[in-house]
Design an enzyme around this catalytic site. Structure first.
Site, PDB file in Angstrom:
ATOM      1  N   LYS A  96       0.868  -1.067   0.090  1.00  0.00           N
ATOM      2  CA  LYS A  96       0.034  -0.145  -0.107  1.00  0.00           C
ATOM      3  C   LYS A  96       0.899   1.303   0.114  1.00  0.00           C
ATOM      4  O   LYS A  96       0.432   2.355  -0.407  1.00  0.00           O
ATOM      5  CB  LYS A  96      -0.814   0.019   1.095  1.00  0.00           C
ATOM      6  CG  LYS A  96      -1.774  -1.116   1.376  1.00  0.00           C
ATOM      7  CD  LYS A  96      -2.941  -1.262   0.322  1.00  0.00           C
ATOM      8  CE  LYS A  96      -3.970  -2.371   0.800  1.00  0.00           C
ATOM      9  NZ  LYS A  96      -3.788  -3.597   0.928  1.00  0.00           N
TER      10      LYS A  96
HETATM   11  C1  LIG Z   1      -4.439  -4.684   0.893  1.00  0.00           C
HETATM   12  C2  LIG Z   1      -3.733  -5.959   0.473  1.00  0.00           C
HETATM   13  C3  LIG Z   1      -4.010  -7.192  -0.135  1.00  0.00           C
HETATM   14  C4  LIG Z   1      -5.029  -7.147  -1.150  1.00  0.00           C
HETATM   15  O1  LIG Z   1      -4.951  -6.118  -1.942  1.00  0.00           O
HETATM   16  P1  LIG Z   1      -6.212  -5.476  -3.074  1.00  0.00           P
HETATM   17  O2  LIG Z   1      -5.684  -4.387  -3.781  1.00  0.00           O
HETATM   18  O3  LIG Z   1      -7.257  -4.825  -1.852  1.00  0.00           O
HETATM   19  O4  LIG Z   1      -6.851  -6.666  -3.925  1.00  0.00           O
HETATM   20  C5  LIG Z   1      -3.078  -8.146  -0.317  1.00  0.00           C
HETATM   21  N1  LIG Z   1      -2.214  -8.236   0.447  1.00  0.00           N
HETATM   22  C6  LIG Z   1      -1.849  -7.207   1.435  1.00  0.00           C
HETATM   23  C7  LIG Z   1      -0.641  -7.448   2.326  1.00  0.00           C
HETATM   24  C8  LIG Z   1      -2.777  -6.102   1.680  1.00  0.00           C
HETATM   25  O5  LIG Z   1      -2.517  -5.245   2.421  1.00  0.00           O
END
Ligand SMILES: *Cc1c(COP(=O)(O)O)cnc(C)c1O
Length: 462
Positions: free
Chosen positions: A113
């Protein structure tokens, strides 16, 4: 200048500034570019071996042209990715001929993120510069978006940030990354409910036009297209590190369908990709969709990969829009069915289109643990539980996935020490970024899953 419109077709067209600062379109839809930019094979070949920031600039430039001058975009990119631990930003590691891992967890909060949110934080600042405007930024998080957004937006003068998270969802470290932050403009709100409850409250706040205008709302969730755009970059980066002319597959641990949608967007921009593998945990709504053509929500289950404990994958709407031939009225009908009946179905022809691009699978907690153990034994490498879901699904689907396969590593294993230790007997060492986090005081507000109560809290605390 690029124009953007809403998947629901009832909002005015806008530019990238409007997209970034609105988050969700006023008609409840998600913004998309009227047309994706196209990178030719020569453009893509020219990215080979180039630094991450260079590739980011090439990929992002068409979206911002006419709004953000090149030199400013370059500065924003350099500042955003200067905050990462490694020069490559998202290093690609090769384990054998067919198995690669793209490490997306070298940012300030150790999950992928950060890659989009560091950029979004600096871009918000840039777009608000010189205005008196104050933004209220809201977000729902299953764990990692919240801390990454807080790290990106803490202390910024023009922004108040409120993050809603399921009170029992995140791991202790994920929660502490949100509640131990010492910045007056960021607020963690624990909601008695699931991630889907949190996301529904966020969307309902956007549906309230008066509130949207009163608070100048925007969002850090991947419904904000800016996040997706920043994530397209690492698909191009990964390809730039492979042997020439390889069209890889990507296996992507999926919750809100944001990260994998960015892979789809990279394909729309011309990147050769053989297939995208959608990996879910036991919240397997997407696996069932790709098997049956029917999307049907159910109750959210808690798993060892909490950032994927989601049933309603918001970004799926962006893919669905294309599957419907970009027919906004048709799409509105399907989204209405989902809202009122908890389900919709697509046609066989639409499914054929989807299956040409995507494969899908799921892995439960036991398989997640076994995969962490297995990869540790084989390669002396620790996977976080989300990444493990992706690796397991990539292995299960191997016959459908032409080599090479790149598994996206979405979080650092140290964010989930109990799970990793349970699988391997090894506790991942605490990276310096997390030093002291277990000893700091926590600050959070516990709220019912009720929009009015939460809106009231936001108004009193912004
Ligand atoms: C948010 C997240 C996901 C999923 O990603 P999306 O974009 O919501 O599909 C997978 N793994 C981790 C560690 C995350 O923080």
């Amino acid at each position: 200048m690029m124009t953007f419109h809403s998947t629901r077709g009832l909002a005015p067209e806008t530019d990238i500034r409007g997209v970034a600062l609105a988050g969700l379109a006023p008609d409840g839809g998600l913004y998309l570019p009227a047309a994706w930019p196209h990178f030719s094979p020569a453009d893509i070949a020219a990215m080979r071996g180039k630094p991450y920031a260079d590739i980011a600039f090439r990929v992002l430039r068409p979206f911002f042209q006419g709004i953000v001058p090149d030199a400013d975009l370059r500065t924003i990119i350099d500042t955003s990715y200067g905050a990462f631990d490694v020069a490559d930003v998202t290093p690609l590691r090769q384990f054998d001929d067919s198995f690669y891992i793209l490490e997306l967890f070298h940012g300030p909060t150790l999950a992928f993120k950060d890659i989009a949110l560091q950029f979004l934080g600096h871009m918000f600042d840039y777009l608000l510069r010189g205005t008196e405007k104050k933004l209220t930024v809201i977000g729902a998080t299953s764990g990692d978006t919240g801390s990454a957004a807080m790290a990106a937006l803490a202390g910024r003068a023009h922004i108040d940030l409120f993050i809603l998270y399921p009170d029992k969802g995140p791991s202790e470290i994920q929660r502490r990354q949100m509640t131990c932050l010492d910045a007056a403009n960021v607020h963690a709100v624990a909601v008695r409910g699931s991630f889907d409850d949190c996301q529904t409250i966020v969307k309902d706040m956007f549906a309230d036009a008066a509130l949207r205008d009163e608070l100048n709302l925007t969002t850090v969730n991947s419904i904000n297209l800016l996040r997706i755009l920043a994530q397209i970059v690492y698909y191009f980066f990964a390809a730039s590190r492979l042997p020439e002319n390889a069209a890889p597959c990507f296996a992507v641990p999926t919750g809100n369908f944001g990260d994998i949608y960015a892979g789809y967007a990279a394909m729309q921009c011309g990147l050769p990709v053989a297939k995208l593998a959608v990996a879910s945990n036991s919240n397997d709504i997407l696996t069932r969709f790709f098997a049956s053509g029917r999307m049907e929500t159910g109750p959210v289950q808690g798993t060892l990969s909490p950032s994927m404990d989601i049933q309603v994958s918001s970004n799926f709407e962006r893919l669905l829009f294309d599957l419907c031939g970009r027919d906004a009225a048709h799409l509105r009908g399907l989204m209405d069915n989902l809202k009122t009946r908890g389900a919709f179905a697509v046609t066989a022809a639409q499914m054929e289109k989807a299956r040409a691009l995507f494969a899908a699978g799921c892995a439960g907690d036991a398989q997640t643990l076994a995969t962490i153990a297995d990869v540790y034994k084989a390669y002396d490498y620790l996977l976080d539980p989300h990444t493990a879901v992706g690796v397991k699904v990539a292995r299960d689907l191997a016959s459908q996935l032409p080599q090479p396969v790149i598994c996206l590593a979405t979080a650092h294993p140290a964010k989930f020490p109990e799970t990793v230790a349970r699988a391997t007997g090894q506790t991942p060492s605490m990276p310096p970024r997390l030093a002291g986090i277990m000893d700091k005081p926590e600050r959070t507000a516990l709220m019912p899953a009720n929009k009015d109560v939460i809106v009231d809290y936001i108004k009193r605390n912004k």
